[in-house]
Design an enzyme around this catalytic site. Sequence first.
Site, PDB file in Angstrom:
ATOM      1  N   ARG A 123       0.848  -1.403  -0.104  1.00  0.00           N
ATOM      2  CA  ARG A 123      -0.072   0.105   0.060  1.00  0.00           C
ATOM      3  C   ARG A 123       0.826   1.196   0.014  1.00  0.00           C
ATOM      4  O   ARG A 123       0.279   2.461   0.296  1.00  0.00           O
ATOM      5  CB  ARG A 123      -0.839  -0.019   1.214  1.00  0.00           C
ATOM      6  CG  ARG A 123      -2.012  -1.129   1.226  1.00  0.00           C
ATOM      7  CD  ARG A 123      -3.252  -0.971   1.995  1.00  0.00           C
ATOM      8  NE  ARG A 123      -3.905  -1.987   1.928  1.00  0.00           N
ATOM      9  CZ  ARG A 123      -3.991  -3.074   2.533  1.00  0.00           C
ATOM     10  NH1 ARG A 123      -3.015  -3.432   3.544  1.00  0.00           N
ATOM     11  NH2 ARG A 123      -4.680  -4.049   2.394  1.00  0.00           N
ATOM     12  N   HIS A 252       7.131  10.843 -27.814  1.00  0.00           N
ATOM     13  CA  HIS A 252       6.384  11.732 -27.050  1.00  0.00           C
ATOM     14  C   HIS A 252       6.635  13.352 -27.279  1.00  0.00           C
ATOM     15  O   HIS A 252       6.021  14.087 -27.555  1.00  0.00           O
ATOM     16  CB  HIS A 252       6.568  11.646 -25.495  1.00  0.00           C
ATOM     17  CG  HIS A 252       5.594  12.186 -24.658  1.00  0.00           C
ATOM     18  ND1 HIS A 252       4.297  12.480 -24.530  1.00  0.00           N
ATOM     19  CD2 HIS A 252       6.121  13.335 -23.742  1.00  0.00           C
ATOM     20  CE1 HIS A 252       3.971  13.412 -23.685  1.00  0.00           C
ATOM     21  NE2 HIS A 252       5.212  13.914 -23.127  1.00  0.00           N
TER      22      HIS A 252
END
Length: 349
Positions: A123, A252
């Site tokens: 987490r 990009h």
Amino acid sequence: MQVRIMSNQQVVRVELGERSYNVVIGSGVRTQIASMVPSAAKRAVIITQATIPFSVEESLVAAGISTRTINIGLGEEFKSLSTIEMILRECAQFGLTRNDVIIGVGGGMVTDIAGFAASAWHRGIAVVHVSTTLVGMVDAAIGGKTGVNLAEGKNLVGAFWQPRGVLCDTDALASLSPRETRCGNGEMAKYHFLTGDDLLSLDLNSRIARCVQIKADIVGSDEREGGRRMLLNYGHTLAHALEIATDFSVAHGEAVAIGLVYAALLARELGRIDDQRVVQHRQVVEGEYGLSCALPAGVSHDELIALMHSDKKALSGLTFVLDGSNGVEPVSPVSVDAVRSALSRMEVR
Ligand code: GLY
């Protein structure tokens, strides 16, 4: 926000309260890696690619930290949930605890993946980025955006997860291909329009530091892109669509360069700027930063428009960041007719 200059390195602070961190720019700064990892860390998973010109393993081992290095594949197809699963399984097998650290050493794809893996492992654990490309140094490694692609679109899955620190080791820039350097210039041209700064008058380290400082100011005021951070997407609405429509054969930064000039043409179409300002966009992108502003031949306008509709920034209809009398700002919705008309004014190569 100030840039601190210490001998051959520059330090920019990203101010985010208790999650504030330093971005250190300079030759050889990768050797400072141990100073950026949590003091309790005993293990580091290093995520990198076979082509990255250096490693930080030696410095970590010298500081008593055990390392496991994972080389991820080259190419946008590896920016995927499968890569994240592979990394997280390696973290489990290595016994990486929540006191430990993940380190991304590479360009934007590597640091996006490393950050996302760190945000999900137990987490959320610490992540440090060692950026090795110009695009990474001036944009991707800074600001905590992490994520991977789905077949349905770019960076659709991810998290805001700030690093504990970022090292921009300019030694890596010597091995960049001319194309990778051009891509970094595309993002730098974006900063030119956000601030009007003459970035090209600065030496390379100062230019990178100034871009980081501009980004740090914006991220510090709007970490989760509720408003101002959208400015960092100047030129990006068309750019993302173009990358996908060309199967990433337009890189990009190259796509951002084209997207900046397109954004100017669209702003002109909407009466937000005059012809002179459009000319300035071309002059900066092509003349100063040496990038092409032309759409690749054969790209369908309908496909680009459909892709721009599904841009994750779009909240209602087509959304763009556009220049105007108040400077650059988000504009939504923009009519399909205006978008199509501006596309038809683009040069094609
Ligand atoms: N690359 C745009 C941002 O970080 O918000």
